[in-house]
Design a protein around this motif. Sequence first.
Motif, PDB file in Angstrom:
ATOM      1  N   PRO A  33       0.836  -1.224  -0.288  1.00 55.95           N
ATOM      2  CA  PRO A  33      -0.003   0.061  -0.371  1.00 55.95           C
ATOM      3  C   PRO A  33       0.621   1.194  -0.122  1.00 55.95           C
ATOM      4  N   LEU A  34       2.326   1.188   1.003  1.00 49.24           N
ATOM      5  CA  LEU A  34       2.792   2.545   1.083  1.00 49.24           C
ATOM      6  C   LEU A  34       3.310   2.873  -0.803  1.00 49.24           C
ATOM      7  N   GLY A  35       3.834   1.704  -1.780  1.00 49.84           N
ATOM      8  CA  GLY A  35       4.091   1.566  -3.520  1.00 49.84           C
ATOM      9  C   GLY A  35       2.816   2.438  -3.487  1.00 49.84           C
ATOM     10  N   VAL A  36       1.776   1.185  -3.293  1.00 44.09           N
ATOM     11  CA  VAL A  36       0.952   2.308  -4.556  1.00 44.09           C
ATOM     12  C   VAL A  36      -0.102   4.134  -3.972  1.00 44.09           C
ATOM     13  N   PHE A  37       0.617   4.407  -2.664  1.00 49.61           N
ATOM     14  CA  PHE A  37       0.290   5.608  -2.312  1.00 49.61           C
ATOM     15  C   PHE A  37       1.337   6.801  -2.513  1.00 49.61           C
ATOM     16  N   LEU A  38       2.178   6.188  -3.188  1.00 46.44           N
ATOM     17  CA  LEU A  38       3.917   7.199  -3.927  1.00 46.44           C
ATOM     18  C   LEU A  38       3.817   6.773  -5.014  1.00 46.44           C
ATOM     19  N   ALA A  39       3.018   6.239  -5.831  1.00 41.81           N
ATOM     20  CA  ALA A  39       2.910   6.325  -7.053  1.00 41.81           C
ATOM     21  C   ALA A  39       1.423   7.144  -7.256  1.00 41.81           C
ATOM     22  N   THR A  40       0.418   7.359  -6.823  1.00 37.11           N
ATOM     23  CA  THR A  40      -0.710   7.633  -6.637  1.00 37.11           C
ATOM     24  C   THR A  40      -0.812   9.366  -5.592  1.00 37.11           C
ATOM     25  N   GLY A 110       7.226   1.917  -8.868  1.00 33.39           N
ATOM     26  CA  GLY A 110       8.105   1.905  -9.946  1.00 33.39           C
ATOM     27  C   GLY A 110       7.256   0.923 -11.229  1.00 33.39           C
ATOM     28  N   ALA A 111       6.351   0.236 -10.913  1.00 35.60           N
ATOM     29  CA  ALA A 111       5.681  -1.213 -11.235  1.00 35.60           C
ATOM     30  C   ALA A 111       4.157  -0.136 -11.604  1.00 35.60           C
ATOM     31  N   ILE A 112       3.684   0.615 -11.056  1.00 33.98           N
ATOM     32  CA  ILE A 112       2.655   1.263 -10.826  1.00 33.98           C
ATOM     33  C   ILE A 112       2.823   2.179 -12.122  1.00 33.98           C
ATOM     34  N   ARG A 113       3.713   3.012 -11.860  1.00 32.48           N
ATOM     35  CA  ARG A 113       3.619   4.152 -12.854  1.00 32.48           C
ATOM     36  C   ARG A 113       3.848   3.228 -14.467  1.00 32.48           C
ATOM     37  N   GLU A 114       3.942   2.358 -14.264  1.00 26.15           N
ATOM     38  CA  GLU A 114       4.388   1.636 -15.625  1.00 26.15           C
ATOM     39  C   GLU A 114       3.022   1.439 -16.184  1.00 26.15           C
ATOM     40  N   VAL A 115       1.529   1.330 -15.983  1.00 23.62           N
ATOM     41  CA  VAL A 115       1.053   1.476 -16.686  1.00 23.62           C
ATOM     42  C   VAL A 115       0.211   2.331 -17.266  1.00 23.62           C
ATOM     43  N   ASP A 116       0.109   2.079 -18.221  1.00 20.70           N
ATOM     44  CA  ASP A 116      -0.348   2.681 -19.536  1.00 20.70           C
ATOM     45  C   ASP A 116      -1.322   4.033 -18.639  1.00 20.70           C
ATOM     46  N   GLY A 117      -1.056   5.230 -18.652  1.00 22.98           N
ATOM     47  CA  GLY A 117      -2.207   5.707 -18.873  1.00 22.98           C
ATOM     48  C   GLY A 117      -3.338   5.953 -19.111  1.00 22.98           C
ATOM     49  N   GLY A 118      -3.660   5.598 -20.746  1.00 17.21           N
ATOM     50  CA  GLY A 118      -4.471   5.566 -20.566  1.00 17.21           C
ATOM     51  C   GLY A 118      -5.484   4.945 -20.616  1.00 17.21           C
ATOM     52  N   LEU A 119      -5.264   3.697 -19.964  1.00 12.95           N
ATOM     53  CA  LEU A 119      -6.332   3.177 -19.704  1.00 12.95           C
ATOM     54  C   LEU A 119      -6.932   3.486 -17.468  1.00 12.95           C
ATOM     55  N   VAL A 120      -6.234   4.208 -17.680  1.00 13.83           N
ATOM     56  CA  VAL A 120      -7.146   5.306 -15.993  1.00 13.83           C
ATOM     57  C   VAL A 120      -7.646   6.469 -16.299  1.00 13.83           C
ATOM     58  N   ALA A 128     -14.974   5.920 -12.543  1.00 18.68           N
ATOM     59  CA  ALA A 128     -14.903   4.595 -11.232  1.00 18.68           C
ATOM     60  C   ALA A 128     -13.697   6.169 -10.820  1.00 18.68           C
ATOM     61  N   THR A 129     -14.064   5.657  -9.386  1.00 13.64           N
ATOM     62  CA  THR A 129     -13.682   6.530  -8.503  1.00 13.64           C
ATOM     63  C   THR A 129     -11.874   6.322  -8.247  1.00 13.64           C
ATOM     64  N   PRO A 130     -11.239   7.067  -7.428  1.00 15.36           N
ATOM     65  CA  PRO A 130      -9.293   6.672  -7.137  1.00 15.36           C
ATOM     66  C   PRO A 130      -9.133   5.294  -6.656  1.00 15.36           C
ATOM     67  N   LEU A 131     -10.408   4.535  -5.945  1.00  6.82           N
ATOM     68  CA  LEU A 131     -10.496   3.967  -5.305  1.00  6.82           C
ATOM     69  C   LEU A 131     -10.200   2.926  -6.128  1.00  6.82           C
ATOM     70  N   GLN A 132     -11.349   3.063  -6.928  1.00  6.82           N
ATOM     71  CA  GLN A 132     -11.647   1.512  -7.574  1.00  6.82           C
ATOM     72  C   GLN A 132     -10.725   1.568  -8.866  1.00  6.82           C
ATOM     73  N   ILE A 133      -9.728   2.750  -9.792  1.00 10.99           N
ATOM     74  CA  ILE A 133      -9.136   2.264 -10.420  1.00 10.99           C
ATOM     75  C   ILE A 133      -7.378   1.787  -9.286  1.00 10.99           C
ATOM     76  N   ALA A 134      -7.555   2.384  -8.520  1.00 12.20           N
ATOM     77  CA  ALA A 134      -6.309   1.694  -8.035  1.00 12.20           C
ATOM     78  C   ALA A 134      -6.217   0.062  -7.368  1.00 12.20           C
ATOM     79  N   LEU A 135      -7.981   0.104  -7.376  1.00 10.92           N
ATOM     80  CA  LEU A 135      -7.848  -1.916  -6.675  1.00 10.92           C
ATOM     81  C   LEU A 135      -8.046  -2.623  -8.103  1.00 10.92           C
ATOM     82  N   LYS A 136      -8.753  -1.732  -9.196  1.00 14.49           N
ATOM     83  CA  LYS A 136      -9.452  -2.530 -10.263  1.00 14.49           C
ATOM     84  C   LYS A 136      -8.496  -3.117 -11.881  1.00 14.49           C
ATOM     85  N   VAL A 137      -7.915  -1.469 -11.700  1.00 16.16           N
ATOM     86  CA  VAL A 137      -6.782  -1.012 -12.986  1.00 16.16           C
ATOM     87  C   VAL A 137      -4.958  -0.900 -12.830  1.00 16.16           C
ATOM     88  N   LEU A 138      -4.605  -0.253 -11.804  1.00 17.85           N
ATOM     89  CA  LEU A 138      -3.471  -0.214 -11.574  1.00 17.85           C
ATOM     90  C   LEU A 138      -2.858  -1.590 -11.298  1.00 17.85           C
TER      91      LEU A 138
END
Length: 221
Positions: A33-40, A110-120, A128-138
């Motif tokens: 969760p710390l890594g996800v937060f740092l990336a978002t 780093g892994a989260i930041r590599e996800v295609d921004g178009g998907l977000v 989608a809410t930010p939490l849904q994007i984090a959990l279901k996309v990123l």
Amino acid sequence: MSPELIRLILEATLDTLAMVAAAAGIGGLVGLPLGVFLATSGPGELFAVPWLNRALGFLVNVTRSTPFIILVVAIIPFTRLIAGTSIGTGAAIVPLTVAAIPFIARIVEGAIREVDGGLVEAARAFGATPLQIALKVLLPEALPAIVLGLTLSIVSLTGFSAMVGAVGGGGLGDLGIRYGYQRFMPEVMAAVVVILVLIVQLVQTLGDGLARRLNRRIRRA
């Protein structure tokens, strides 16, 4: 090699596996969760809190830049507070976990930041809410890279677990130093090295295989 030495090697191997498993488990629970937060949490991102992002990023960088053996010694008071002692297998888990958390966090970031921004952007367009994007996309998209990163973390922790034996941490490192080095028993040192290599090879093989399966599953989806 005597039965007594074989018993000691088996016990030390189990201690090392326990240390690495505990540190990787706790480190993953905090670091993910710390890594996800740092990336978002940067400016304009999903959970934008720039000041907290900078503060946590600084703390992570300080911990990661400290050599592990110095970190072990530096946090001895904290280790005693948590484990009640600064020596032994249980105490070794504390510095191993402290070292694992920022390492895993940066890998996940780093892994989260590599996800295609178009998907977000597409998820945002669908409401989608930010939490849904984090959990279901990123996280699903970054999962293969995260698995590879966690594999690397476990491999590094295996090496650190041997290093912590230099300060009475228990496990294979402690056995190698006390018997292989101090008592001039090269067969014990050789056995320790072989077991550590086998552990690393097994972890790396399993991690690579799991990452490939997840990657194929994502592509099919």
